[in-house]
Write a protein that holds these residues in place. Structure first.
Motif, PDB file in Angstrom:
ATOM      1  N   GLY A 117       0.815  -1.209   0.000  1.00  0.00           N
ATOM      2  CA  GLY A 117       0.000   0.000   0.000  1.00  0.00           C
ATOM      3  C   GLY A 117       0.848   1.258   0.000  1.00  0.00           C
ATOM      4  N   LEU A 118       0.251   2.335  -0.444  1.00  0.00           N
ATOM      5  CA  LEU A 118       0.862   3.651  -0.327  1.00  0.00           C
ATOM      6  C   LEU A 118       0.489   4.203   1.047  1.00  0.00           C
ATOM      7  CD1 LEU A 118      -0.035   5.014  -3.859  1.00  0.00           C
ATOM      8  CD2 LEU A 118       2.207   4.236  -3.070  1.00  0.00           C
ATOM      9  N   TRP A 119       1.441   4.819   1.715  1.00  0.00           N
ATOM     10  CA  TRP A 119       1.219   5.307   3.071  1.00  0.00           C
ATOM     11  C   TRP A 119       0.766   6.767   3.041  1.00  0.00           C
ATOM     12  CZ3 TRP A 119       1.406   2.506   7.538  1.00  0.00           C
ATOM     13  CH2 TRP A 119       1.800   1.176   7.386  1.00  0.00           C
ATOM     14  N   ALA A 120      -0.191   7.072   3.881  1.00  0.00           N
ATOM     15  CA  ALA A 120      -0.712   8.438   3.972  1.00  0.00           C
ATOM     16  C   ALA A 120      -1.084   8.725   5.420  1.00  0.00           C
ATOM     17  CB  ALA A 120      -1.925   8.609   3.061  1.00  0.00           C
ATOM     18  N   ASP A 127      -0.870  11.555  13.417  1.00  0.00           N
ATOM     19  CA  ASP A 127      -0.645  10.219  13.995  1.00  0.00           C
ATOM     20  C   ASP A 127      -1.523   9.155  13.352  1.00  0.00           C
ATOM     21  OD1 ASP A 127       1.321  10.982  15.850  1.00  0.00           O
ATOM     22  OD2 ASP A 127      -0.213  11.684  17.257  1.00  0.00           O
ATOM     23  N   LYS A 128      -2.519   9.585  12.598  1.00  0.00           N
ATOM     24  CA  LYS A 128      -3.472   8.662  11.981  1.00  0.00           C
ATOM     25  C   LYS A 128      -2.935   8.229  10.616  1.00  0.00           C
ATOM     26  CE  LYS A 128      -8.395   8.415  12.227  1.00  0.00           C
ATOM     27  NZ  LYS A 128      -9.635   9.161  12.316  1.00  0.00           N
ATOM     28  N   LEU A 129      -2.430   7.003  10.553  1.00  0.00           N
ATOM     29  CA  LEU A 129      -1.864   6.465   9.320  1.00  0.00           C
ATOM     30  C   LEU A 129      -2.868   5.603   8.584  1.00  0.00           C
ATOM     31  CD1 LEU A 129       1.628   5.266  10.596  1.00  0.00           C
ATOM     32  CD2 LEU A 129       1.170   7.223   9.129  1.00  0.00           C
ATOM     33  N   LYS A 130      -2.672   5.521   7.277  1.00  0.00           N
ATOM     34  CA  LYS A 130      -3.461   4.592   6.475  1.00  0.00           C
ATOM     35  C   LYS A 130      -2.609   4.121   5.313  1.00  0.00           C
ATOM     36  CE  LYS A 130      -5.667   7.981   3.445  1.00  0.00           C
ATOM     37  NZ  LYS A 130      -6.925   8.505   2.930  1.00  0.00           N
ATOM     38  N   THR A 131      -2.967   2.976   4.775  1.00  0.00           N
ATOM     39  CA  THR A 131      -2.396   2.544   3.504  1.00  0.00           C
ATOM     40  C   THR A 131      -3.553   2.400   2.537  1.00  0.00           C
ATOM     41  OG1 THR A 131      -2.532   0.169   3.958  1.00  0.00           O
ATOM     42  CG2 THR A 131      -0.492   1.271   4.574  1.00  0.00           C
ATOM     43  N   PHE A 132      -3.220   2.607   1.266  1.00  0.00           N
ATOM     44  CA  PHE A 132      -4.260   2.477   0.252  1.00  0.00           C
ATOM     45  C   PHE A 132      -3.636   2.050  -1.057  1.00  0.00           C
ATOM     46  CE2 PHE A 132      -2.661   6.750  -0.187  1.00  0.00           C
ATOM     47  CZ  PHE A 132      -2.645   6.975  -1.554  1.00  0.00           C
ATOM     48  N   SER A 133      -4.481   1.547  -1.927  1.00  0.00           N
ATOM     49  CA  SER A 133      -4.070   1.202  -3.282  1.00  0.00           C
ATOM     50  C   SER A 133      -5.227   1.492  -4.219  1.00  0.00           C
ATOM     51  CB  SER A 133      -3.687  -0.279  -3.382  1.00  0.00           C
ATOM     52  OG  SER A 133      -3.435  -0.621  -4.730  1.00  0.00           O
ATOM     53  N   ASP A 134      -4.894   2.072  -5.350  1.00  0.00           N
ATOM     54  CA  ASP A 134      -5.894   2.330  -6.388  1.00  0.00           C
ATOM     55  C   ASP A 134      -5.753   1.364  -7.552  1.00  0.00           C
ATOM     56  OD1 ASP A 134      -6.938   4.497  -4.993  1.00  0.00           O
ATOM     57  OD2 ASP A 134      -5.553   5.915  -5.903  1.00  0.00           O
ATOM     58  N   ARG A 135      -4.883   0.361  -7.387  1.00  0.00           N
ATOM     59  CA  ARG A 135      -4.675  -0.598  -8.480  1.00  0.00           C
ATOM     60  C   ARG A 135      -5.950  -1.408  -8.706  1.00  0.00           C
ATOM     61  NH1 ARG A 135      -0.027  -4.400  -7.216  1.00  0.00           N
ATOM     62  NH2 ARG A 135      -0.906  -4.262  -5.154  1.00  0.00           N
ATOM     63  N   PRO A 136      -6.315  -1.600  -9.961  1.00  0.00           N
ATOM     64  CA  PRO A 136      -7.514  -2.405 -10.247  1.00  0.00           C
ATOM     65  C   PRO A 136      -7.406  -3.801  -9.632  1.00  0.00           C
ATOM     66  CG  PRO A 136      -6.721  -1.298 -12.229  1.00  0.00           C
ATOM     67  CD  PRO A 136      -5.679  -1.077 -11.164  1.00  0.00           C
ATOM     68  N   ARG A 137      -8.506  -4.287  -9.121  1.00  0.00           N
ATOM     69  CA  ARG A 137      -8.662  -5.619  -8.517  1.00  0.00           C
ATOM     70  C   ARG A 137      -8.010  -5.751  -7.143  1.00  0.00           C
ATOM     71  NH1 ARG A 137      -6.928  -7.647 -13.726  1.00  0.00           N
ATOM     72  NH2 ARG A 137      -5.170  -8.500 -12.608  1.00  0.00           N
ATOM     73  N   GLU A 139      -7.885  -2.780  -4.967  1.00  0.00           N
ATOM     74  CA  GLU A 139      -8.115  -1.496  -4.330  1.00  0.00           C
ATOM     75  C   GLU A 139      -8.443  -1.701  -2.856  1.00  0.00           C
ATOM     76  OE1 GLU A 139      -9.978   1.352  -7.697  1.00  0.00           O
ATOM     77  OE2 GLU A 139     -11.230  -0.336  -7.055  1.00  0.00           O
ATOM     78  N   PHE A 140      -7.853  -0.843  -2.016  1.00  0.00           N
ATOM     79  CA  PHE A 140      -8.173  -0.877  -0.591  1.00  0.00           C
ATOM     80  C   PHE A 140      -7.753   0.446   0.036  1.00  0.00           C
ATOM     81  CE2 PHE A 140      -3.849  -2.574  -0.840  1.00  0.00           C
ATOM     82  CZ  PHE A 140      -3.182  -1.833   0.130  1.00  0.00           C
ATOM     83  N   GLU A 141      -8.303   0.721   1.177  1.00  0.00           N
ATOM     84  CA  GLU A 141      -7.879   1.812   2.048  1.00  0.00           C
ATOM     85  C   GLU A 141      -8.145   1.344   3.462  1.00  0.00           C
ATOM     86  OE1 GLU A 141      -9.174   6.312   3.242  1.00  0.00           O
ATOM     87  OE2 GLU A 141      -9.056   5.858   1.097  1.00  0.00           O
ATOM     88  N   VAL A 142      -7.110   1.331   4.280  1.00  0.00           N
ATOM     89  CA  VAL A 142      -7.241   0.801   5.623  1.00  0.00           C
ATOM     90  C   VAL A 142      -6.412   1.631   6.600  1.00  0.00           C
ATOM     91  CG1 VAL A 142      -5.393  -0.897   5.282  1.00  0.00           C
ATOM     92  CG2 VAL A 142      -7.115  -1.316   7.013  1.00  0.00           C
ATOM     93  N   SER A 143      -6.985   1.883   7.777  1.00  0.00           N
ATOM     94  CA  SER A 143      -6.246   2.575   8.826  1.00  0.00           C
ATOM     95  C   SER A 143      -5.234   1.609   9.433  1.00  0.00           C
ATOM     96  CB  SER A 143      -7.194   3.057   9.923  1.00  0.00           C
ATOM     97  OG  SER A 143      -8.049   4.048   9.406  1.00  0.00           O
ATOM     98  N   ILE A 144      -4.059   2.121   9.740  1.00  0.00           N
ATOM     99  CA  ILE A 144      -2.986   1.310  10.316  1.00  0.00           C
ATOM    100  C   ILE A 144      -2.477   2.024  11.559  1.00  0.00           C
ATOM    101  CG2 ILE A 144      -0.673   0.355   9.956  1.00  0.00           C
ATOM    102  CD1 ILE A 144      -2.349  -0.954   7.959  1.00  0.00           C
ATOM    103  N   GLU A 145      -2.371   1.297  12.652  1.00  0.00           N
ATOM    104  CA  GLU A 145      -1.793   1.847  13.868  1.00  0.00           C
ATOM    105  C   GLU A 145      -0.420   1.229  14.077  1.00  0.00           C
ATOM    106  OE1 GLU A 145      -4.383   1.293  17.183  1.00  0.00           O
ATOM    107  OE2 GLU A 145      -6.053   2.346  16.236  1.00  0.00           O
ATOM    108  N   PHE A 146       0.488   1.985  14.664  1.00  0.00           N
ATOM    109  CA  PHE A 146       1.828   1.480  14.935  1.00  0.00           C
ATOM    110  C   PHE A 146       1.766   0.189  15.746  1.00  0.00           C
ATOM    111  CE2 PHE A 146       5.471   1.267  17.829  1.00  0.00           C
ATOM    112  CZ  PHE A 146       6.490   1.125  16.908  1.00  0.00           C
ATOM    113  N   ASP A 147       0.961   0.172  16.805  1.00  0.00           N
ATOM    114  CA  ASP A 147       0.839  -1.034  17.627  1.00  0.00           C
ATOM    115  C   ASP A 147       0.304  -2.214  16.818  1.00  0.00           C
ATOM    116  OD1 ASP A 147       1.818   0.324  19.828  1.00  0.00           O
ATOM    117  OD2 ASP A 147      -0.173   0.725  20.678  1.00  0.00           O
ATOM    118  N   GLY A 148      -0.533  -1.916  15.822  1.00  0.00           N
ATOM    119  CA  GLY A 148      -1.048  -2.973  14.950  1.00  0.00           C
ATOM    120  C   GLY A 148       0.040  -3.590  14.094  1.00  0.00           C
ATOM    121  N   LEU A 149       1.002  -2.771  13.662  1.00  0.00           N
ATOM    122  CA  LEU A 149       2.136  -3.298  12.897  1.00  0.00           C
ATOM    123  C   LEU A 149       2.973  -4.235  13.764  1.00  0.00           C
ATOM    124  CD1 LEU A 149       3.326  -0.079  11.031  1.00  0.00           C
ATOM    125  CD2 LEU A 149       2.252  -2.086   9.995  1.00  0.00           C
TER     126      LEU A 149
END
Length: 196
Positions: A117-120, A127-137, A139-149
């Motif tokens: 994913g691309l990080w934003a 402090d609110k991070l997310k990764t996303f992708s616009d690639r066909p098939r 595609e996603f956008e999801v929130s990511i927390e440091f503790d989750g990593l």
């Protein structure tokens, strides 16, 4: 801003002041980059254990492993490994590995979003991070927390331990006893004589 750069507004540009090349990369903190690296390094171990086990299980049956064991697609490699697992004799190890396949699949989706994913981040809350992708098939956008990593890396590490040591900690202790023990890299770096 051009259309091609509209999704990359959270990138960091490093301008080379004394020659060299300019850089464009994710605007992430060192601890976040380290956590992403930890997830990636754990995942590499997992992928190699699946390969080794697939080859070993096929050899035990006296056959060549399925070609998908070596496929670039992780989904195909995982499916080939699970096929080998299902051909094992019934028993606790077979049951354990079948259950583990679900955990691997669960981690794989989160790992994919982490590494592909691309990080934003939000300007209103950096402090609110997310990764996303616009690639066909994919595609996603999801929130990511440091503790989750960190949690994801630990989950993958736990899977790796089960893959590596079928009888748990006893196998680990036996391996270390037979090999004469081992030291961590950080311990060896701390005690080396040439260290200031």
């Amino acid at each position: 801003m051009s259309d091609s750069s509209k999704n990359f507004s959270n990138t960091l540009v490093t301008i080379a002041l004394k020659g060299g090349l300019h850089q464009l990369g994710p605007d992430l903190e060192e601890k976040e980059l380290a956590a992403i690296g930890w997830v990636t390094a754990h995942w590499a171990i997992l992928e190699h254990y699946l390969l080794y086990q697939s080859v070993k299980m096929a050899a035990a049956r006296g056959v060549e492993p399925d070609a998908d064991v070596f496929n670039l697609s992780f989904a195909r490699r995982l499916k080939a490994w699970l096929t080998e697992v299902r051909l094992l004799p019934d028993g606790s190890r077979k049951t354990e590995l079948e259950k583990l396949s679900g955990k691997i699949a669960n981690c794989e989706n989160r790992r994919h979003q982490t590494t592909h994913g691309l990080w934003a981040w939000e300007v209103s809350d950096p402090d609110k991070l997310k990764t996303f992708s616009d690639r066909p098939r994919v595609e996603f956008e999801v929130s990511i927390e440091f503790d989750g990593l960190i949690k994801l890396a630990k989950e993958i590490g736990e899977i790796n331990f089960v893959l590596a040591y079928p009888n748990g900690i006893e196998d680990f202790h036996k391996e270390k006893a037979e090999s004469g023990g081992s030291f961590s890299r950080s311990f060896l770096k701390a005690v080396r004589p040439d260290k200031d």
